[in-house]
Enzyme design. Structure first.
Site, PDB file in Angstrom:
ATOM      1  N   LYS A 243       0.865  -1.050  -0.003  1.00 36.27           N
ATOM      2  CA  LYS A 243      -0.001   0.031  -0.046  1.00 36.27           C
ATOM      3  C   LYS A 243       0.979   1.203  -0.136  1.00 36.27           C
ATOM      4  O   LYS A 243       1.573   1.474   0.942  1.00 36.27           O
ATOM      5  CB  LYS A 243      -0.838  -0.078   1.187  1.00 36.27           C
ATOM      6  CG  LYS A 243      -1.934  -1.204   1.121  1.00 36.27           C
ATOM      7  CD  LYS A 243      -2.996  -0.883   2.127  1.00 36.27           C
ATOM      8  CE  LYS A 243      -4.014  -1.761   1.923  1.00 36.27           C
ATOM      9  NZ  LYS A 243      -3.821  -3.352   1.828  1.00 36.27           N
TER      10      LYS A 243
ATOM     11  N   ASP B 289      -1.621  -2.224  -4.099  1.00 34.57           N
ATOM     12  CA  ASP B 289      -2.955  -2.350  -3.657  1.00 34.57           C
ATOM     13  C   ASP B 289      -3.741  -0.801  -3.988  1.00 34.57           C
ATOM     14  O   ASP B 289      -2.912   0.122  -3.894  1.00 34.57           O
ATOM     15  CB  ASP B 289      -3.009  -2.331  -2.221  1.00 34.57           C
ATOM     16  CG  ASP B 289      -2.765  -4.081  -1.816  1.00 34.57           C
ATOM     17  OD1 ASP B 289      -2.636  -4.772  -2.798  1.00 34.57           O
ATOM     18  OD2 ASP B 289      -2.700  -4.177  -0.651  1.00 34.57           O
TER      19      ASP B 289
ATOM     20  N   ARG C 289      -4.750  -6.008 -11.332  1.00 32.44           N
ATOM     21  CA  ARG C 289      -5.697  -6.655 -10.517  1.00 32.44           C
ATOM     22  C   ARG C 289      -6.933  -6.073 -10.428  1.00 32.44           C
ATOM     23  O   ARG C 289      -6.888  -4.617 -10.318  1.00 32.44           O
ATOM     24  CB  ARG C 289      -5.148  -6.890  -8.944  1.00 32.44           C
ATOM     25  CG  ARG C 289      -6.136  -7.648  -8.071  1.00 32.44           C
ATOM     26  CD  ARG C 289      -5.668  -7.112  -6.554  1.00 32.44           C
ATOM     27  NE  ARG C 289      -4.799  -7.815  -6.250  1.00 32.44           N
ATOM     28  CZ  ARG C 289      -4.082  -7.621  -5.073  1.00 32.44           C
ATOM     29  NH1 ARG C 289      -4.317  -6.386  -4.470  1.00 32.44           N
ATOM     30  NH2 ARG C 289      -2.893  -7.848  -4.889  1.00 32.44           N
TER      31      ARG C 289
ATOM     32  N   LYS D  94     -13.592  -5.447  -6.606  1.00 34.38           N
ATOM     33  CA  LYS D  94     -14.919  -4.745  -6.745  1.00 34.38           C
ATOM     34  C   LYS D  94     -14.657  -3.569  -6.111  1.00 34.38           C
ATOM     35  O   LYS D  94     -15.242  -2.255  -6.528  1.00 34.38           O
ATOM     36  CB  LYS D  94     -16.069  -5.377  -5.804  1.00 34.38           C
ATOM     37  CG  LYS D  94     -16.737  -6.709  -6.506  1.00 34.38           C
ATOM     38  CD  LYS D  94     -17.514  -7.185  -5.632  1.00 34.38           C
ATOM     39  CE  LYS D  94     -18.446  -8.324  -6.454  1.00 34.38           C
ATOM     40  NZ  LYS D  94     -19.075  -9.178  -5.406  1.00 34.38           N
TER      41      LYS D  94
ATOM     42  N   ARG E 189     -12.175  -4.201   7.124  1.00 32.22           N
ATOM     43  CA  ARG E 189     -12.760  -4.087   5.996  1.00 32.22           C
ATOM     44  C   ARG E 189     -13.508  -5.706   5.621  1.00 32.22           C
ATOM     45  O   ARG E 189     -14.562  -5.579   5.123  1.00 32.22           O
ATOM     46  CB  ARG E 189     -11.446  -3.787   4.925  1.00 32.22           C
ATOM     47  CG  ARG E 189     -11.522  -2.305   4.820  1.00 32.22           C
ATOM     48  CD  ARG E 189     -10.520  -2.068   3.650  1.00 32.22           C
ATOM     49  NE  ARG E 189      -9.097  -2.466   3.558  1.00 32.22           N
ATOM     50  CZ  ARG E 189      -8.385  -1.876   4.212  1.00 32.22           C
ATOM     51  NH1 ARG E 189      -8.481  -0.711   4.877  1.00 32.22           N
ATOM     52  NH2 ARG E 189      -7.026  -2.315   4.121  1.00 32.22           N
TER      53      ARG E 189
HETATM   54  P1  FDA Z   1     -18.345 -10.313  -1.993  1.00 29.30           P
HETATM   55  O1  FDA Z   1     -17.839 -10.362  -0.657  1.00 29.30           O
HETATM   56  O2  FDA Z   1     -19.206  -9.198  -2.697  1.00 29.30           O
HETATM   57  O3  FDA Z   1     -19.282 -11.629  -2.070  1.00 29.30           O
HETATM   58  C1  FDA Z   1     -20.145 -11.841  -3.236  1.00 29.30           C
HETATM   59  C2  FDA Z   1     -20.665 -13.215  -3.024  1.00 29.30           C
HETATM   60  O4  FDA Z   1     -19.500 -14.269  -3.315  1.00 29.30           O
HETATM   61  C3  FDA Z   1     -21.412 -13.847  -2.325  1.00 29.30           C
HETATM   62  O5  FDA Z   1     -22.825 -13.486  -2.454  1.00 29.30           O
HETATM   63  C4  FDA Z   1     -21.236 -15.228  -2.269  1.00 29.30           C
HETATM   64  O6  FDA Z   1     -22.011 -15.916  -3.304  1.00 29.30           O
HETATM   65  C5  FDA Z   1     -19.721 -15.403  -2.748  1.00 29.30           C
HETATM   66  N1  FDA Z   1     -18.828 -15.431  -1.379  1.00 29.30           N
HETATM   67  C6  FDA Z   1     -18.143 -14.313  -0.758  1.00 29.30           C
HETATM   68  N2  FDA Z   1     -17.471 -14.664   0.170  1.00 29.30           N
HETATM   69  C7  FDA Z   1     -17.898 -16.247   0.101  1.00 29.30           C
HETATM   70  C8  FDA Z   1     -17.351 -17.249   1.224  1.00 29.30           C
HETATM   71  N3  FDA Z   1     -16.607 -16.936   2.266  1.00 29.30           N
HETATM   72  N4  FDA Z   1     -18.162 -18.490   1.140  1.00 29.30           N
HETATM   73  C9  FDA Z   1     -18.924 -18.624   0.084  1.00 29.30           C
HETATM   74  N5  FDA Z   1     -19.160 -17.578  -0.888  1.00 29.30           N
HETATM   75  C10 FDA Z   1     -18.799 -16.483  -0.580  1.00 29.30           C
HETATM   76  N6  FDA Z   1     -10.133  -3.821  -2.516  1.00 29.30           N
HETATM   77  C11 FDA Z   1      -9.582  -2.748  -2.765  1.00 29.30           C
HETATM   78  O7  FDA Z   1     -10.229  -1.769  -2.636  1.00 29.30           O
HETATM   79  N7  FDA Z   1      -8.428  -2.691  -2.905  1.00 29.30           N
HETATM   80  C12 FDA Z   1      -7.505  -3.743  -3.237  1.00 29.30           C
HETATM   81  O8  FDA Z   1      -6.327  -3.442  -3.402  1.00 29.30           O
HETATM   82  C13 FDA Z   1      -8.094  -5.168  -3.129  1.00 29.30           C
HETATM   83  N8  FDA Z   1      -7.146  -6.173  -3.238  1.00 29.30           N
HETATM   84  C14 FDA Z   1      -7.768  -7.479  -3.170  1.00 29.30           C
HETATM   85  C15 FDA Z   1      -7.079  -8.433  -3.390  1.00 29.30           C
HETATM   86  C16 FDA Z   1      -7.666  -9.727  -3.481  1.00 29.30           C
HETATM   87  C17 FDA Z   1      -6.835 -11.036  -3.931  1.00 29.30           C
HETATM   88  C18 FDA Z   1      -8.946  -9.854  -3.443  1.00 29.30           C
HETATM   89  C19 FDA Z   1      -9.750 -11.309  -3.491  1.00 29.30           C
HETATM   90  C20 FDA Z   1      -9.752  -8.527  -3.066  1.00 29.30           C
HETATM   91  C21 FDA Z   1      -9.312  -7.533  -2.959  1.00 29.30           C
HETATM   92  N9  FDA Z   1     -10.013  -6.377  -2.500  1.00 29.30           N
HETATM   93  C22 FDA Z   1      -9.261  -4.998  -2.462  1.00 29.30           C
HETATM   94  C23 FDA Z   1     -11.114  -6.615  -1.870  1.00 29.30           C
HETATM   95  C24 FDA Z   1     -12.208  -6.331  -2.935  1.00 29.30           C
HETATM   96  O9  FDA Z   1     -12.549  -5.064  -3.287  1.00 29.30           O
HETATM   97  C25 FDA Z   1     -13.751  -6.749  -2.125  1.00 29.30           C
HETATM   98  O10 FDA Z   1     -14.052  -5.900  -0.971  1.00 29.30           O
HETATM   99  C26 FDA Z   1     -13.687  -8.233  -1.638  1.00 29.30           C
HETATM  100  O11 FDA Z   1     -13.061  -9.159  -2.393  1.00 29.30           O
HETATM  101  C27 FDA Z   1     -15.225  -8.774  -1.619  1.00 29.30           C
HETATM  102  O12 FDA Z   1     -16.031  -8.666  -2.735  1.00 29.30           O
HETATM  103  P2  FDA Z   1     -16.160 -10.143  -3.575  1.00 29.30           P
HETATM  104  O13 FDA Z   1     -16.158  -9.783  -5.047  1.00 29.30           O
HETATM  105  O14 FDA Z   1     -14.724 -11.068  -3.314  1.00 29.30           O
HETATM  106  O15 FDA Z   1     -17.193 -10.859  -3.004  1.00 29.30           O
END
Ligand code: FDA
Length: 286
Positions: A79, A113, A164, A167, A267
């Site tokens: 970061k 990041d 990368r 969301k 977060r």
């Molecule tokens: P979200 O949490 O929105 O979940 C959506 C759906 O996914 C759920 O309804 C379910 O279906 C499924 N799901 C999620 N978790 C589950 C579980 N434990 N078990 C089963 N199903 C599940 N953000 C940022 O602002 N800056 C950054 O640099 C990064 N870096 C980063 C690196 C990596 C490797 C990842 C994976 C994420 C980030 N993020 C990030 C965070 C990202 O922006 C986001 O907030 C989270 O990943 C949550 O969003 P998702 O799309 O993962 O699913």
């Protein structure tokens, strides 16, 4: 008041590097890639930022000696707000260059990041300042929730940079960010296609099955090689899925460690109510 570490231990590997390296070994053993993140952010003191830079350099040396030269399986994620971004642009740029010099020597990729929207411009400026000198060793993160990301995706495709895509983990106002999850998901899928088809090696960072399915479908339809992109997930979230997906695809796990885990932990709790239940259950079990 500092909360006990065990509460965060589902999402944070350890408070020390020594305690984190066995976690890295286990993940690599299961054919997963790893990005280590030394936790820390929003630093406003030069000495603390310089200390953060030096600790990252030490981490790179440890990884470089432990893993074979140029190993793509192990990377770091940083970061810039930990490296003096909020203090002075040139100071942060210099810290970043020092990190990238060592990373390049060891063939280790450095992901920048993306933090809250106050830092987006400056993060992408710092990225573009270093990219020409380290095109194979540095890449940014773009957040599908931000309205500006359409332009940023185009720019990164022009550069051929490795991005990368996630969301976005920060609460942002309506005028600059989409709030509706269906819209964010649709934007994510749109950018995923652009980045995989036209950009550098893309990291599709999500645990969301709808986006994962859309990505799998897209690469199958377009005949994209499974080595042209990777999926990415966070340490502690859907670990079985991570392992299952590591067979047909490249799957990277983001592994945070260190004592400054509270903002990261908050977060994770904020983005999914099930995560709060999980922590509460564990708390009362002890
Ligand atoms: P979200 O949490 O929105 O979940 C959506 C759906 O996914 C759920 O309804 C379910 O279906 C499924 N799901 C999620 N978790 C589950 C579980 N434990 N078990 C089963 N199903 C599940 N953000 C940022 O602002 N800056 C950054 O640099 C990064 N870096 C980063 C690196 C990596 C490797 C990842 C994976 C994420 C980030 N993020 C990030 C965070 C990202 O922006 C986001 O907030 C989270 O990943 C949550 O969003 P998702 O799309 O993962 O699913």
């Amino acid at each position: 008041m500092k909360l006990p570490f065990f509460l965060a231990s589902r999402f944070v590997a350890d408070e020390t590097l020594d305690g984190t390296l066995p976690v890295v070994d286990d993940l690599l053993e299961d054919d997963l890639y790893v990005a280590l993140d030394l936790l820390g952010e929003h630093v406003t003191d030069r000495a603390v930022a310089a200390e953060g830079r030096d600790t990252y350099i030490e981490l790179l040396r440890t990884l470089g000696e432990r893993f074979p030269q140029g190993s793509p399986e192990v990377r770091i994620s940083i970061k810039l707000s930990m490296m003096g971004q909020m203090i002075d642009h040139d100071f942060c740029l210099d810290n970043l260059r020092q990190i990238l010099d060592v990373a390049k020597d060891y063939g280790i990729f450095v992901r920048l990041d993306m933090e809250d929207s106050d830092l987006t411009d400056s993060t992408l400026e710092l990225f573009e300042a270093v990219y020409p000198d380290y095109p194979d060793h540095v890449g940014p993160v773009l957040q599908a929730m931000l309205r500006r990301t359409e332009r940023d995706v185009e720019r990164m495709c022009e550069l051929g940079a490795s991005v990368r895509l996630c969301k976005g983990a920060y609460a942002e106002p309506t005028d600059i960010a989409y709030q509706d999850m269906d819209v964010i998901r649709a934007r994510f899928i749109h950018y995923m296609k652009q980045l995989i088809a036209n950009g550098g090696y893309a990291g599709i960072a999500t645990h969301d099955d709808q986006i994962i399915r859309a990505t799998r479908q897209f690469v199958a339809d377009e005949g994209v090689s499974t080595d042209a992109f990777e999926f990415q997930m966070l340490y502690g979230i859907r670990p079985e899925t991570q392992r299952e997906m590591a067979r047909p695809y490249n799957m990277m796990v983001y592994v945070p460690y260190g004592t400054e885990w509270m903002p990261y932990f908050s977060r994770r709790l904020a983005e999914r109510k099930e995560n709060v239940w999980f922590i509460l259950k564990n708390f009362f079990r002890r």
